[in-house]
Scaffold this motif. Sequence first.
Motif, mmCIF file in Angstrom:
data_model
loop_
_atom_site.group_PDB
_atom_site.id
_atom_site.type_symbol
_atom_site.label_atom_id
_atom_site.label_comp_id
_atom_site.label_asym_id
_atom_site.label_seq_id
_atom_site.Cartn_x
_atom_site.Cartn_y
_atom_site.Cartn_z
ATOM 1 N N GLN A 6 0.841 -1.185 0.000
ATOM 2 C CA GLN A 6 0.000 0.000 0.000
ATOM 3 C C GLN A 6 0.877 1.235 0.000
ATOM 4 O O GLN A 6 2.002 1.209 0.489
ATOM 5 C CB GLN A 6 -0.899 0.034 1.241
ATOM 6 N N LEU A 10 -2.861 4.310 -2.695
ATOM 7 C CA LEU A 10 -3.072 3.103 -3.491
ATOM 8 C C LEU A 10 -2.961 1.831 -2.666
ATOM 9 O O LEU A 10 -2.197 1.762 -1.710
ATOM 10 C CB LEU A 10 -2.039 3.033 -4.625
ATOM 11 N N VAL A 12 -2.175 -2.175 -3.766
ATOM 12 C CA VAL A 12 -1.748 -2.997 -4.900
ATOM 13 C C VAL A 12 -1.985 -4.454 -4.522
ATOM 14 O O VAL A 12 -1.406 -4.956 -3.564
ATOM 15 C CB VAL A 12 -0.273 -2.723 -5.253
ATOM 16 N N VAL A 72 -4.206 -2.200 -9.374
ATOM 17 C CA VAL A 72 -3.888 -0.986 -8.642
ATOM 18 C C VAL A 72 -5.213 -0.348 -8.258
ATOM 19 O O VAL A 72 -5.970 0.084 -9.132
ATOM 20 C CB VAL A 72 -3.044 -0.022 -9.499
ATOM 21 N N GLN A 73 -5.505 -0.325 -6.969
ATOM 22 C CA GLN A 73 -6.784 0.178 -6.483
ATOM 23 C C GLN A 73 -6.630 1.514 -5.775
ATOM 24 O O GLN A 73 -5.607 1.765 -5.136
ATOM 25 C CB GLN A 73 -7.395 -0.772 -5.447
ATOM 26 N N LEU A 84 -0.289 -3.369 -12.673
ATOM 27 C CA LEU A 84 1.158 -3.479 -12.569
ATOM 28 C C LEU A 84 1.510 -4.901 -12.980
ATOM 29 O O LEU A 84 0.838 -5.848 -12.576
ATOM 30 C CB LEU A 84 1.604 -3.211 -11.124
ATOM 31 N N TYR A 98 3.443 -1.060 -16.230
ATOM 32 C CA TYR A 98 2.295 -0.522 -15.502
ATOM 33 C C TYR A 98 1.429 0.266 -16.471
ATOM 34 O O TYR A 98 1.884 0.721 -17.531
ATOM 35 C CB TYR A 98 2.749 0.377 -14.343
ATOM 36 N N LEU A 100 -2.211 2.996 -16.153
ATOM 37 C CA LEU A 100 -3.313 3.602 -15.407
ATOM 38 C C LEU A 100 -4.333 4.102 -16.405
ATOM 39 O O LEU A 100 -3.973 4.549 -17.510
ATOM 40 C CB LEU A 100 -2.821 4.785 -14.567
ATOM 41 N N LEU A 113 2.979 4.569 -7.341
ATOM 42 C CA LEU A 113 2.933 3.134 -7.573
ATOM 43 C C LEU A 113 4.343 2.543 -7.668
ATOM 44 O O LEU A 113 4.665 1.551 -7.008
ATOM 45 C CB LEU A 113 2.154 2.839 -8.863
#
Length: 180
Positions: A6, A10, A12, A72-73, A84, A98, A100, A113
């Motif tokens: 974390q 984020l 993960v 990725v939250q 990722l 990665y 987004l 991240l």
Amino acid sequence: MLSRYQTARLRVLEIARDAEPFELNALLQRVTELLTPAVVENLPPYFQGIASLADAERWLELMLSESRLFAVQDKDSGSILGFLFVYIEDEHDAHIGYLLGEAYWGQGLASELIRGLIALAMQAQEWSKLIGGVDKTNQASSNLLRKLGFVERPAVEPSATEPSAIDSQVAFYEYHLSRP
């Protein structure tokens, strides 16, 4: 999904092959929403044209067969913002990638991240370096990796014994993990 690390904003989570059906359906839907033409513009062909749940399912299966895949939250809402990818080579080098969704660009999330991944890698001490391959037209990713301490690896010229040693479209950046 298994929690991995974390950051301030984020969470993960590693995506498991045996994810619960409700998690999998939500994930596949999110894949179709995130992999827009602008997001995948500089990515390999298998990222292109993911428009249906069936496309997303094929893409997910390929990603899980090639690498470890992480969602990725957003830490507060739980919404998946991107992905990722980590592919381990020779047990010492971790190739990373990665992405987004467009709505999350320009907010420092990619930097957060990758900083989190570096911290995790330093703590775990499993790998000697992180390697990121970036399409040379993707200046934002190149700049991000340089800003975080990645160094561009010199291109290797093709030879008779290794004709495909150079890929003129991709630059590779390395982050050497120092051990305490």
